[in-house]
Design a protein around this motif. Structure first.
Motif, PDB file in Angstrom:
ATOM      1  N   GLY A 160     -30.154   2.914   0.523  1.00  0.00           N
ATOM      2  CA  GLY A 160     -28.702   2.799   0.529  1.00  0.00           C
ATOM      3  C   GLY A 160     -28.335   1.446   1.329  1.00  0.00           C
ATOM      4  O   GLY A 160     -28.988   1.330   2.548  1.00  0.00           O
ATOM      5  N   LEU A 161     -27.207   0.638   0.747  1.00  0.00           N
ATOM      6  CA  LEU A 161     -26.834  -0.405   1.853  1.00  0.00           C
ATOM      7  C   LEU A 161     -25.778   0.005   2.828  1.00  0.00           C
ATOM      8  O   LEU A 161     -25.306   1.051   2.572  1.00  0.00           O
ATOM      9  N   ALA A 162     -25.775  -0.784   3.654  1.00  0.00           N
ATOM     10  CA  ALA A 162     -24.899  -0.351   5.008  1.00  0.00           C
ATOM     11  C   ALA A 162     -23.384  -0.642   4.616  1.00  0.00           C
ATOM     12  O   ALA A 162     -22.551   0.192   5.089  1.00  0.00           O
ATOM     13  N   ARG A 163     -22.974  -1.629   3.686  1.00  0.00           N
ATOM     14  CA  ARG A 163     -21.767  -1.975   3.680  1.00  0.00           C
ATOM     15  C   ARG A 163     -21.442  -2.035   2.048  1.00  0.00           C
ATOM     16  O   ARG A 163     -20.985  -3.155   1.484  1.00  0.00           O
ATOM     17  N   GLY A 164     -21.982  -1.246   1.090  1.00  0.00           N
ATOM     18  CA  GLY A 164     -21.823  -1.618  -0.300  1.00  0.00           C
ATOM     19  C   GLY A 164     -20.748  -0.736  -0.911  1.00  0.00           C
ATOM     20  O   GLY A 164     -20.712  -0.977  -2.030  1.00  0.00           O
ATOM     21  N   ARG A 165     -19.857   0.142   0.046  1.00  0.00           N
ATOM     22  CA  ARG A 165     -18.716   0.662  -0.698  1.00  0.00           C
ATOM     23  C   ARG A 165     -17.591  -0.471  -1.175  1.00  0.00           C
ATOM     24  O   ARG A 165     -17.317  -1.228  -0.260  1.00  0.00           O
ATOM     25  N   GLY A 166     -16.766  -0.106  -2.029  1.00  0.00           N
ATOM     26  CA  GLY A 166     -15.627  -0.803  -2.315  1.00  0.00           C
ATOM     27  C   GLY A 166     -15.705  -1.852  -3.076  1.00  0.00           C
ATOM     28  O   GLY A 166     -16.769  -2.817  -2.735  1.00  0.00           O
ATOM     29  N   LYS A 167     -15.039  -2.075  -4.166  1.00  0.00           N
ATOM     30  CA  LYS A 167     -15.254  -3.234  -5.027  1.00  0.00           C
ATOM     31  C   LYS A 167     -14.906  -4.421  -4.289  1.00  0.00           C
ATOM     32  O   LYS A 167     -15.905  -5.533  -4.550  1.00  0.00           O
ATOM     33  N   ASN A 168     -14.176  -4.741  -3.357  1.00  0.00           N
ATOM     34  CA  ASN A 168     -13.765  -5.854  -2.808  1.00  0.00           C
ATOM     35  C   ASN A 168     -14.248  -6.126  -1.505  1.00  0.00           C
ATOM     36  O   ASN A 168     -14.275  -7.064  -0.774  1.00  0.00           O
ATOM     37  N   THR A 169     -15.122  -5.181  -0.973  1.00  0.00           N
ATOM     38  CA  THR A 169     -15.429  -5.301   0.328  1.00  0.00           C
ATOM     39  C   THR A 169     -17.194  -4.915   0.514  1.00  0.00           C
ATOM     40  O   THR A 169     -17.768  -5.175   1.367  1.00  0.00           O
ATOM     41  N   ALA A 170     -17.832  -4.860  -0.781  1.00  0.00           N
ATOM     42  CA  ALA A 170     -19.074  -4.534  -0.805  1.00  0.00           C
ATOM     43  C   ALA A 170     -19.949  -5.674  -0.283  1.00  0.00           C
ATOM     44  O   ALA A 170     -19.363  -6.973  -0.581  1.00  0.00           O
TER      45      ALA A 170
END
Length: 312
Positions: free
Chosen positions: A107-117
């Motif tokens: 899993g990525l550290a900052r993959g969540r959110g359409k505009n913040t991934a």
């Protein structure tokens, strides 16, 4: 020509199987034992396959095709949170294991959110150590399209995108797309779900076939299975308690022992009269310093380096 098959059965008379594999000049790629059950992935000469299959059936086991044997595949989700790491990711990883691959779920550290991934250099470098990557996104088309363009362009290995709705305009970011999966709270047990798992495995097999063809144009100096056979009796690897201490790749291996402690000794081992360090690139893994990668140089690369040394 060598073929890769899997024995699935009990441990009864399994010593006869290992002796036969050695007698025909084959190599055990992976061995897993669970209680009284045993699975053995092996590479054997094509002309001896009938003999090995006959013994497997005689001792009460089954012979299965394993098209992805000798590969290590990363199955990646945007994050490790339950919102992004649903059942299908684990089901895909398990199905690819049954096809012979060694799989790792990430899993990525900052993959969540359409505009913040985001995906950083360290993460893309880690994914780049594997033979291929399955990247799973969610159920919203606009989100899938935005994240695919943002995350997958930085991945430099063959990639299959698995998602819910069929995205548009992201074909250049990956090598294949399998839609109709997405996030779901239940296991993939229904016939339609199993068909999707087969489709993912088929797409992986297709893109790796292209990679194998490119390797055949200028093949590795030695086959990874030959280096695996050389390293199996090396004491630090033999004593390693980590699962699958030697993992084969299409063009090399992953060795799960410390690079700092053992890379020099491994580099000095001889294969076909040459130091391993002369025909391979031995580097520490980007994951941590307790693993190392061995990438086998091509025959043309070794010949070119030999010509340079001869001129000196």
């Amino acid at each position: 020509m060598y073929e890769v098959i899997m024995y699935d059965g009990g441990i009864y008379r399994s010593d006869e199987l290992f002796e036969l594999i050695e007698d025909v000049g084959g190599v055990v790629l992976l061995k897993n034992r669970s209680s009284q059950m045993l699975t053995v992935t092996m590479s054997i000469p094509s002309e001896d396959r009938a003999v090995v299959e006959a013994l497997c059936k005689d001792i009460g086991g089954q012979v299965k095709e394993v098209p992805l044997a000798g590969t290590e595949i990363a199955v990646v989700g945007p994050t490790l949170g339950r919102h992004h790491m649903p059942h299908p990711i684990c089901d895909i990883a398990e199905y690819l294991r049954r096809c012979g691959a060694v799989t790792v779920v990430m899993g990525l550290a900052r993959g969540r959110g359409k505009n913040t991934a985001q995906i950083n250099l360290e993460e893309s470098s880690i994914i780049g150590e594997y033979d291929a990557c399955v990247f799973m996104l969610g159920n919203f088309k606009s989100c899938v399209e935005t994240k695919a363009d943002m995350l997958l362009r930085k991945i430099n290995v063959p990639t299959v995108l698995v998602c819910g709705p069929a995205p548009e305009g992201v074909e250049e970011t990956c090598d294949a797309i399998v839609s109709g999966v997405g996030r779901k709270a239940s296991r993939m047990r229904e016939p339609a779900d199993r068909a999707k798992l087969e489709e993912v495995a088929d797409r992986i097999e297709e893109i790796l076939a292209d990679k194998k063809k490119s390797l055949e144009e200028d093949p590795p100096f030695v086959h990874p299975s030959e280096i695996k056979a050389l390293l199996e009796n090396y004491e630090p690897i033999d004593m390693c308690l980590r699962p699958a201490p030697i993992v084969m790749h299409l063009d090399g291996l992953r060795i799960k022992i410390s690079y700092d402690e053992y890379s020099e000794e491994i580099g000095n081992m001889l294969v076909y009269g040459r130091r391993l360090a002369d025909v391979c690139e031995i580097t520490p893994s980007k994951i941590n310093d307790s693993s190392m990668l061995i990438r086998i140089k091509s025959r043309a690369q070794v010949a070119y380096e030999d010509s340079l040394r001869a001129k000196q």
